[in-house]
Design a protein around this motif. Sequence first.
Motif, short mmCIF file in Angstrom:
data_model
loop_
_atom_site.label_atom_id
_atom_site.label_comp_id
_atom_site.label_asym_id
_atom_site.label_seq_id
_atom_site.Cartn_x
_atom_site.Cartn_y
_atom_site.Cartn_z
N GLY A 65 0.79 -1.22 0.00
CA GLY A 65 0.00 0.00 0.00
C GLY A 65 0.83 1.27 0.00
O GLY A 65 2.02 1.24 -0.30
N ASN A 66 0.18 2.36 0.32
CA ASN A 66 0.94 3.60 0.39
C ASN A 66 0.43 4.56 1.45
O ASN A 66 -0.66 4.40 2.00
N ILE A 67 1.29 5.52 1.73
CA ILE A 67 1.10 6.43 2.85
C ILE A 67 1.11 7.87 2.34
O ILE A 67 1.98 8.24 1.55
N ALA A 118 9.49 6.12 2.70
CA ALA A 118 9.69 5.70 1.32
C ALA A 118 10.90 4.79 1.20
O ALA A 118 10.87 3.77 0.49
N ALA A 119 11.95 5.14 1.93
CA ALA A 119 13.18 4.35 1.89
C ALA A 119 12.96 2.97 2.52
O ALA A 119 13.28 1.94 1.91
N GLU A 120 12.40 2.94 3.71
CA GLU A 120 12.21 1.67 4.42
C GLU A 120 11.09 0.83 3.82
O GLU A 120 11.08 -0.40 3.94
N GLY A 121 10.14 1.48 3.19
CA GLY A 121 9.01 0.76 2.63
C GLY A 121 9.24 0.21 1.23
O GLY A 121 8.48 -0.64 0.76
N SER A 122 10.29 0.69 0.57
CA SER A 122 10.49 0.34 -0.84
C SER A 122 10.60 -1.17 -1.07
O SER A 122 10.06 -1.70 -2.04
N LYS A 123 11.25 -1.87 -0.16
CA LYS A 123 11.42 -3.32 -0.37
C LYS A 123 10.13 -4.10 -0.18
O LYS A 123 10.05 -5.27 -0.55
N TYR A 124 9.13 -3.43 0.38
CA TYR A 124 7.81 -4.08 0.55
C TYR A 124 6.81 -3.59 -0.49
O TYR A 124 5.64 -3.99 -0.46
N ILE A 158 5.81 -0.52 -0.61
CA ILE A 158 5.08 0.60 0.00
C ILE A 158 5.61 1.92 -0.56
O ILE A 158 6.82 2.15 -0.58
N ARG A 159 4.70 2.76 -1.02
CA ARG A 159 5.06 4.13 -1.41
C ARG A 159 4.66 5.08 -0.29
O ARG A 159 3.65 4.87 0.38
N ALA A 160 5.46 6.12 -0.09
CA ALA A 160 5.15 7.13 0.93
C ALA A 160 5.49 8.51 0.39
O ALA A 160 6.59 8.73 -0.13
#
Length: 260
Positions: free
Chosen positions: A139-141, A176-182, A184-186
């Motif tokens: 998902g995204n934030i 965005a950095a930590e979520g990229s591997k999952y 996830i967009r932020a």
Amino acid sequence: MNDMTGRMQGKVVAITGTGGGMGRAAALRFSKEGAIIAGCDVNLEANQETKRLVELAGGQMHASAPVNLVEELATKDWLTQVEKDLGKIDVLYANAGVTKFNKIEDVTLEEWRFVMQHELDIVFLPVKYAWEALKKSQGNIILVGSTAGVSGSVTNNRIAHSTTKGGVISMARQLAAEGSKYGIRANSISPGMIRTPATEGDLLAPNHPMAKIAQHIPLGRIGTVDEVVNCALFLASDEASYVTGANLMVDGGWSAVLPG
């Protein structure tokens, strides 16, 4: 049932602060695009009114109130219940926040901590407790920054608010950095001067130094909540599938030019 197939069809969108202002506008706009809204607020009656308006327009809203998002357990319980009841969370739109303005020399430590809690904790806690669900949904934030997070002001005393909004913008980049591997967009949106019940009562009040700020904004007017929400909708949609870690200024060009 919503009778149109929109950009957010079937997606579960958790929005904080849906009792009024931008939160209510977001609930209505995302719902119009086919989203199932999971909205929370500290005000039960106001949140129920938003639910009524969403349903009147043919949408669906899971309304929770009162939820105090600066309390860790309350925030965790809300998002756990959302995922349990609706099966997933596709988007977290961390809209809620409360601030106070004051001169540096007059800001008490208590006031400083209040703003940190109600503009940073109130964003961090929902992110923390929606994170696992967002990993599952890729998902995204959407976070809400401000022009105050990228520039100072000679007409508004806002040291605490400027600090928190700068923090929110930075938080989106780190997510965005930590979520990229999952997957996830932020991203963050940073409104300028927007006409809301809150700004009508302080920054746009006739006796405030910023009351005539529109003449310094390149587009020559104050923005609307719908104009902010439309930008959030774009970032949350698949149309922005290659956008993450961005901060979108929604300010009529205010932050892009020097005064005069």
